[in-house]
Design a protein around this motif. Structure first.
Motif, PDB file in Angstrom:
ATOM      1  N   LEU A  78       2.822  10.650  -8.733  1.00  0.00           N
ATOM      2  CA  LEU A  78       2.826  10.263  -7.315  1.00  0.00           C
ATOM      3  C   LEU A  78       1.968   9.031  -7.053  1.00  0.00           C
ATOM      4  N   GLY A  79       0.830   8.931  -7.741  1.00  0.00           N
ATOM      5  CA  GLY A  79      -0.023   7.757  -7.576  1.00  0.00           C
ATOM      6  C   GLY A  79       0.697   6.483  -7.992  1.00  0.00           C
ATOM      7  N   ALA A  80       1.419   6.549  -9.112  1.00  0.00           N
ATOM      8  CA  ALA A  80       2.172   5.378  -9.587  1.00  0.00           C
ATOM      9  C   ALA A  80       3.277   5.011  -8.600  1.00  0.00           C
ATOM     10  N   LYS A  81       3.958   6.013  -8.086  1.00  0.00           N
ATOM     11  CA  LYS A  81       5.017   5.742  -7.117  1.00  0.00           C
ATOM     12  C   LYS A  81       4.445   5.116  -5.843  1.00  0.00           C
ATOM     13  N   LEU A  82       3.301   5.603  -5.407  1.00  0.00           N
ATOM     14  CA  LEU A  82       2.628   5.061  -4.227  1.00  0.00           C
ATOM     15  C   LEU A  82       2.197   3.611  -4.476  1.00  0.00           C
ATOM     16  N   MET A  83       1.650   3.336  -5.666  1.00  0.00           N
ATOM     17  CA  MET A  83       1.249   1.964  -6.022  1.00  0.00           C
ATOM     18  C   MET A  83       2.447   1.028  -6.008  1.00  0.00           C
ATOM     19  N   ARG A  84       3.524   1.436  -6.668  1.00  0.00           N
ATOM     20  CA  ARG A  84       4.703   0.566  -6.729  1.00  0.00           C
ATOM     21  C   ARG A  84       5.266   0.290  -5.335  1.00  0.00           C
ATOM     22  N   THR A  85       5.279   1.298  -4.495  1.00  0.00           N
ATOM     23  CA  THR A  85       5.778   1.127  -3.127  1.00  0.00           C
ATOM     24  C   THR A  85       4.883   0.173  -2.346  1.00  0.00           C
ATOM     25  N   ALA A  86       3.571   0.354  -2.454  1.00  0.00           N
ATOM     26  CA  ALA A  86       2.629  -0.506  -1.734  1.00  0.00           C
ATOM     27  C   ALA A  86       2.757  -1.959  -2.193  1.00  0.00           C
ATOM     28  N   LEU A  87       2.843  -2.183  -3.502  1.00  0.00           N
ATOM     29  CA  LEU A  87       2.955  -3.550  -4.020  1.00  0.00           C
ATOM     30  C   LEU A  87       4.291  -4.184  -3.634  1.00  0.00           C
ATOM     31  N   ALA A  88       5.363  -3.409  -3.670  1.00  0.00           N
ATOM     32  CA  ALA A  88       6.676  -3.938  -3.265  1.00  0.00           C
ATOM     33  C   ALA A  88       6.664  -4.322  -1.789  1.00  0.00           C
ATOM     34  N   ARG A  89       6.047  -3.491  -0.953  1.00  0.00           N
ATOM     35  CA  ARG A  89       5.956  -3.822   0.479  1.00  0.00           C
ATOM     36  C   ARG A  89       5.122  -5.062   0.702  1.00  0.00           C
ATOM     37  N   ALA A  90       4.017  -5.179  -0.032  1.00  0.00           N
ATOM     38  CA  ALA A  90       3.164  -6.364   0.110  1.00  0.00           C
ATOM     39  C   ALA A  90       3.959  -7.626  -0.226  1.00  0.00           C
ATOM     40  N   ARG A  91       4.741  -7.572  -1.307  1.00  0.00           N
ATOM     41  CA  ARG A  91       5.586  -8.725  -1.671  1.00  0.00           C
ATOM     42  C   ARG A  91       6.578  -9.042  -0.558  1.00  0.00           C
ATOM     43  N   LEU A  92       7.252  -8.015  -0.051  1.00  0.00           N
ATOM     44  CA  LEU A  92       8.236  -8.220   1.016  1.00  0.00           C
ATOM     45  C   LEU A  92       7.611  -8.823   2.267  1.00  0.00           C
ATOM     46  N   LEU A  93       6.343  -8.500   2.504  1.00  0.00           N
ATOM     47  CA  LEU A  93       5.644  -9.025   3.676  1.00  0.00           C
ATOM     48  C   LEU A  93       5.055 -10.418   3.423  1.00  0.00           C
ATOM     49  N   GLY A  94       5.329 -10.975   2.241  1.00  0.00           N
ATOM     50  CA  GLY A  94       4.882 -12.336   1.943  1.00  0.00           C
ATOM     51  C   GLY A  94       3.458 -12.443   1.435  1.00  0.00           C
ATOM     52  N   GLN A  95       2.849 -11.337   1.075  1.00  0.00           N
ATOM     53  CA  GLN A  95       1.491 -11.382   0.534  1.00  0.00           C
ATOM     54  C   GLN A  95       1.550 -11.973  -0.873  1.00  0.00           C
ATOM     55  N   THR A  96       0.465 -12.624  -1.295  1.00  0.00           N
ATOM     56  CA  THR A  96       0.499 -13.350  -2.559  1.00  0.00           C
ATOM     57  C   THR A  96      -0.410 -12.801  -3.646  1.00  0.00           C
ATOM     58  N   ALA A  97      -1.425 -12.014  -3.292  1.00  0.00           N
ATOM     59  CA  ALA A  97      -2.368 -11.523  -4.294  1.00  0.00           C
ATOM     60  C   ALA A  97      -3.013 -10.223  -3.826  1.00  0.00           C
ATOM     61  N   VAL A  98      -3.372  -9.390  -4.805  1.00  0.00           N
ATOM     62  CA  VAL A  98      -4.040  -8.114  -4.518  1.00  0.00           C
ATOM     63  C   VAL A  98      -5.235  -7.984  -5.451  1.00  0.00           C
ATOM     64  N   LEU A  99      -6.351  -7.577  -4.888  1.00  0.00           N
ATOM     65  CA  LEU A  99      -7.575  -7.300  -5.636  1.00  0.00           C
ATOM     66  C   LEU A  99      -7.890  -5.820  -5.504  1.00  0.00           C
ATOM     67  N   LEU A 100      -8.606  -5.275  -6.485  1.00  0.00           N
ATOM     68  CA  LEU A 100      -9.070  -3.894  -6.391  1.00  0.00           C
ATOM     69  C   LEU A 100     -10.199  -3.676  -7.380  1.00  0.00           C
ATOM     70  N   VAL A 101     -10.920  -2.594  -7.182  1.00  0.00           N
ATOM     71  CA  VAL A 101     -11.911  -2.138  -8.143  1.00  0.00           C
ATOM     72  C   VAL A 101     -11.418  -0.785  -8.621  1.00  0.00           C
ATOM     73  N   GLY A 102     -11.138  -0.692  -9.927  1.00  0.00           N
ATOM     74  CA  GLY A 102     -10.601   0.552 -10.453  1.00  0.00           C
ATOM     75  C   GLY A 102     -10.513   0.549 -11.969  1.00  0.00           C
ATOM     76  N   ASP A 103      -9.937   1.596 -12.494  1.00  0.00           N
ATOM     77  CA  ASP A 103      -9.813   1.827 -13.921  1.00  0.00           C
ATOM     78  C   ASP A 103      -8.797   0.848 -14.528  1.00  0.00           C
ATOM     79  N   ALA A 104      -9.289  -0.114 -15.306  1.00  0.00           N
ATOM     80  CA  ALA A 104      -8.425  -1.172 -15.846  1.00  0.00           C
ATOM     81  C   ALA A 104      -7.239  -0.635 -16.652  1.00  0.00           C
ATOM     82  N   PRO A 105      -7.419   0.339 -17.536  1.00  0.00           N
ATOM     83  CA  PRO A 105      -6.247   0.832 -18.281  1.00  0.00           C
ATOM     84  C   PRO A 105      -5.167   1.434 -17.371  1.00  0.00           C
ATOM     85  N   TYR A 106      -5.568   2.110 -16.307  1.00  0.00           N
ATOM     86  CA  TYR A 106      -4.582   2.686 -15.382  1.00  0.00           C
ATOM     87  C   TYR A 106      -3.830   1.576 -14.634  1.00  0.00           C
ATOM     88  N   TYR A 107      -4.565   0.620 -14.071  1.00  0.00           N
ATOM     89  CA  TYR A 107      -3.945  -0.404 -13.232  1.00  0.00           C
ATOM     90  C   TYR A 107      -3.246  -1.510 -14.016  1.00  0.00           C
TER      91      TYR A 107
END
Length: 187
Positions: free
Chosen positions: A89-118
């Protein structure tokens, strides 16, 4: 049935309870919280996983700059109910959020998290080496993703909040949990 949808104002208590269950009050002490504090998340980029009778997942993205004049989003927190973890579910939520960000014209995303997961979503430290957050952070966990080629090329300097200032709903402002959080932050 599970569905990913935009967060409603009525989801706030359930979202906060989920974040408390996953992260506790320590989440308010994190450096990224300084960039979210008092701000509204980016429009259309506050998502929940609705299980019909409960919110079992949440993610929000926030407007920031990755140096003056270079817009980006800050992702987080993302959480899935402990009883539902391991189901993808976390992966599905991430993919949905990133796809929406792209559709909204966003260009970059930053985060602090577990590098192997992300890393599976394209995040890496390659674009964050010359960027700073307004507080301590493990550099190996400070990750970036270009949604548009070159969006973070040569980005440097302090990441700063740029999102709209939030007007807290009366029911949320007066809750005992929020009173306790305000006291914790003031201490």
């Amino acid at each position: 049935m599970l569905s990913i949808r935009e967060e409603f104002p009525t989801d706030i208590p359930a979202r906060e309870a989920l974040l408390d269950a996953c992260f506790g009050d320590e989440r308010f002490e994190k450096t990224c919280e300084r960039l979210r504090e008092g701000r509204r998340p980016a429009s259309g980029l506050s998502l929940v996983i609705d299980a019909g009778d409960a919110i079992v997942g949440t993610v929000r993205l926030w407007h920031v700059t990755a140096e003056a004049g270079r817009p980006a989003l800050l992702l987080g927190p993302i959480a899935v109910d402990p009883a539902c973890q391991g189901l993808g579910l976390g992966a599905k939520l991430m993919r949905t959020a990133l796809a929406r960000a792209r559709l909204l014209g966003q260009t970059a995303v930053l985060l602090v998290g577990d590098a192997p997961y992300y890393a599976r979503f394209g995040f890496s430290t390659a674009h964050t080496g010359a960027l700073r957050l307004p507080g301590p952070v493990d550099r190996a966990r400070f990750l970036g993703l270009e949604l548009a080629p070159g969006a973070l090329t040569a980005a440097r300097g302090l990441v700063a909040a740029t999102g709209e200032v939030e007007r807290t709903p009366a029911f949320a402002a007066a809750s005992p949990a929020n009173d306790a959080r305000r006291a914790l932050r003031a201490a």
